[in-house]
Design a protein around this motif. Sequence first.
Motif, PDB file in Angstrom:
ATOM      1  N   ILE A 191       0.846  -1.197   0.000  1.00  0.00           N
ATOM      2  CA  ILE A 191       0.000   0.000   0.000  1.00  0.00           C
ATOM      3  C   ILE A 191       0.883   1.249   0.000  1.00  0.00           C
ATOM      4  O   ILE A 191       0.615   2.229  -0.700  1.00  0.00           O
ATOM      5  N   GLU A 192       1.969   1.169   0.757  1.00  0.00           N
ATOM      6  CA  GLU A 192       2.908   2.291   0.784  1.00  0.00           C
ATOM      7  C   GLU A 192       3.490   2.544  -0.611  1.00  0.00           C
ATOM      8  O   GLU A 192       3.607   3.682  -1.059  1.00  0.00           O
ATOM      9  N   LYS A 193       3.808   1.450  -1.320  1.00  0.00           N
ATOM     10  CA  LYS A 193       4.351   1.593  -2.682  1.00  0.00           C
ATOM     11  C   LYS A 193       3.337   2.233  -3.618  1.00  0.00           C
ATOM     12  O   LYS A 193       3.689   3.061  -4.469  1.00  0.00           O
ATOM     13  N   LEU A 194       2.087   1.826  -3.484  1.00  0.00           N
ATOM     14  CA  LEU A 194       1.034   2.402  -4.333  1.00  0.00           C
ATOM     15  C   LEU A 194       0.916   3.896  -4.056  1.00  0.00           C
ATOM     16  O   LEU A 194       0.790   4.718  -4.954  1.00  0.00           O
ATOM     17  N   ARG A 195       0.983   4.241  -2.800  1.00  0.00           N
ATOM     18  CA  ARG A 195       0.849   5.638  -2.400  1.00  0.00           C
ATOM     19  C   ARG A 195       1.980   6.477  -3.007  1.00  0.00           C
ATOM     20  O   ARG A 195       1.757   7.565  -3.522  1.00  0.00           O
ATOM     21  N   GLU A 196       3.199   5.903  -2.965  1.00  0.00           N
ATOM     22  CA  GLU A 196       4.346   6.617  -3.545  1.00  0.00           C
ATOM     23  C   GLU A 196       4.149   6.890  -5.029  1.00  0.00           C
ATOM     24  O   GLU A 196       4.637   7.883  -5.559  1.00  0.00           O
ATOM     25  N   GLN A 197       3.446   5.984  -5.702  1.00  0.00           N
ATOM     26  CA  GLN A 197       3.206   6.182  -7.136  1.00  0.00           C
ATOM     27  C   GLN A 197       2.059   7.145  -7.408  1.00  0.00           C
ATOM     28  O   GLN A 197       1.642   7.308  -8.561  1.00  0.00           O
ATOM     29  N   GLY A 198       1.505   7.731  -6.345  1.00  0.00           N
ATOM     30  CA  GLY A 198       0.443   8.710  -6.540  1.00  0.00           C
ATOM     31  C   GLY A 198      -0.929   8.110  -6.766  1.00  0.00           C
ATOM     32  O   GLY A 198      -1.840   8.770  -7.258  1.00  0.00           O
ATOM     33  N   ILE A 199      -1.051   6.827  -6.425  1.00  0.00           N
ATOM     34  CA  ILE A 199      -2.348   6.172  -6.580  1.00  0.00           C
ATOM     35  C   ILE A 199      -3.198   6.451  -5.336  1.00  0.00           C
ATOM     36  O   ILE A 199      -2.696   6.414  -4.216  1.00  0.00           O
TER      37      ILE A 199
END
Lengths: 352, 258
Positions: free
Chosen positions: B188-196
């Motif tokens: 989820i953290e990775k998704l957030r970093e991608q601006g999702i």
Amino acid sequence: MSGERISTCSDAEVKGRFARLWSHMNGDERKDVVQKFAAVFSLMALIVVFSVTSDAFFSVGNAMTVSLQTTSIALLGIGVTVVILTGGIDLSVGSVLALSGTVAGLLVKDGWPIWAAMSMGVLTGMVCGCINGFVVTRLRLAPFIATLGMMLIARGLALQLTGAAPVSQLGEAFGVLGNGSLFRTLSVGANGLPKVIFPGIPYPVLIMIVMAIIVAFILRRLAIGRHIYAVGSNEQASRLAGVNVNSTKMFAYATSGFMAGICGIVLMSRLVTAQPNEGIMYELDAIAAAVIGGTSLMGGVGTISGTMIGAFVISILRNGLNMNGVSSFIQQIIIGCVIIGAVYIDHLRNRR
Amino acid sequence: MVAPAPIVEMKNIGKRFGGIHAVENVSVELRPGEVVGVLGHNGAGKSCLMKILSGAMNRTDGTIMVNGEEVALANPIEARHCGIETIYQSLALADHLDAPANLFLGRELKTRFGTLDDKRMEMEARQALRQLNPNFKNITDTVLNMSGGQRQVIAIARAIYFNARVVIMDEPTAALGPSETAMVAELIEKLREQGIGIFLISHDLNDVFDLCDRVMVMKNGQNVGTHAIDEVTKDDLLNLIILGKLPDNWSPRNLVAS
């Protein structure tokens, strides 16, 4: 690995290569190989046993007979496999083949050209399949009920159309598809009678092989085939992933009807008579062939090659038992046991 | 700092089944890189609201804007075209297919002859899965033989691969053990970093405090409060979930602390 290369290797090399190949496979692929070889092995075992117990079994003539007997089980089995893969069942194929054959026969009687009449026969089968698909996807009835209904409707229709009498005197040309062969070579002997040099490949066998290859290609290489496995594996997930579940099922039932139509015209052509009573209980042979070949009735698992092996197992079993003078009653008992045994082994394998 | 424009704005959404309001007059927005928790009892309307956004259910009232444009979202395929992907609780995967087949299910890559391009799908899937979890092995195994965490990775990879802008996650950690839950948190953290932007439906308040930027609580089909996570306590959220309101003397937690 080509056969030629194997022959140039020593035994140890072959073993080494096999071990390497084996170690590259994952659990599933290994299971698959074991399953495939188990089925092929039991087929081989049957052939060996029958060759020993009966003199007439292992001959070109009998191989031809067995192949011809296999065609109807295999043609129906291929279609039924596609339906079972989606998690459904098709009980109507035996009746649909009778309806398709009689429609073709009646049209020939009516003066239609053979090819047009036969095409209409196949089309009739496909329409029956589409109706099955419609009842399953739109009226949302269980496949068992929908196709049970069609089983009665198609049979009743075939009997009604013909007045329950076989349609005969269809002309020699009607029998070519079922009785002819490719590359059949004859020579005229000294006594003036023809002598068969090469019996050729019967057209029904050719049709069976071609259809098996086409359907296997659809299942493995096309998106619709992938969707058929997906729908049988998890219908809800497939729908959420954007797969059109209804048209996928429709395709499956239409394919099954189409195959029953092909089987119908091939069978009636072989008899050179359109028999409204032909194909009773054939649906059960077809389902048995699929199941012996490793198709799961729960859907999502199964292959055409498996079904082909299953079809050969059934017809070789019948043929071999006949050759050994086993009564047809005992044959039923044995085939029943084989079906239960095959599914139980499959069940064990999947439970591991 | 100026907050970025919202990717999704749901305004006055309503869903009636006959005379029953499953969702009534709910408004919520989601910004890029933001995780919004959607809380509430069973039957509070949170799944219903998310199904409306994912196109699996049609709303009876309200408007939905995606990137400032009004959209109908009549079916899941249209929602996908808008960049909205859903990861379902039951992990919509076909058990007898392998990871690449599942990743591309319904959107298979094809060769120029129209046949399945399994080689390319496997390659792309390998890349997408490794990005999320470098230890992902045996991607050609059937999904049936995979762990809950691996299945979750496939579901999330499917969302990312097709350039999702908004991901709806329905109880992503409900069926997982502690280490796999931690892995999903990382994802989820990775998704957030991608601006999702992520809508996270959850029953686990610990997860909500670990992962979310804002929370929205639903009760009886209505939005009873949307709050930044740092202005509420667990007790506040429980009050909202159970009673549908905050205590009369409530003031934001971060103000109390300072």
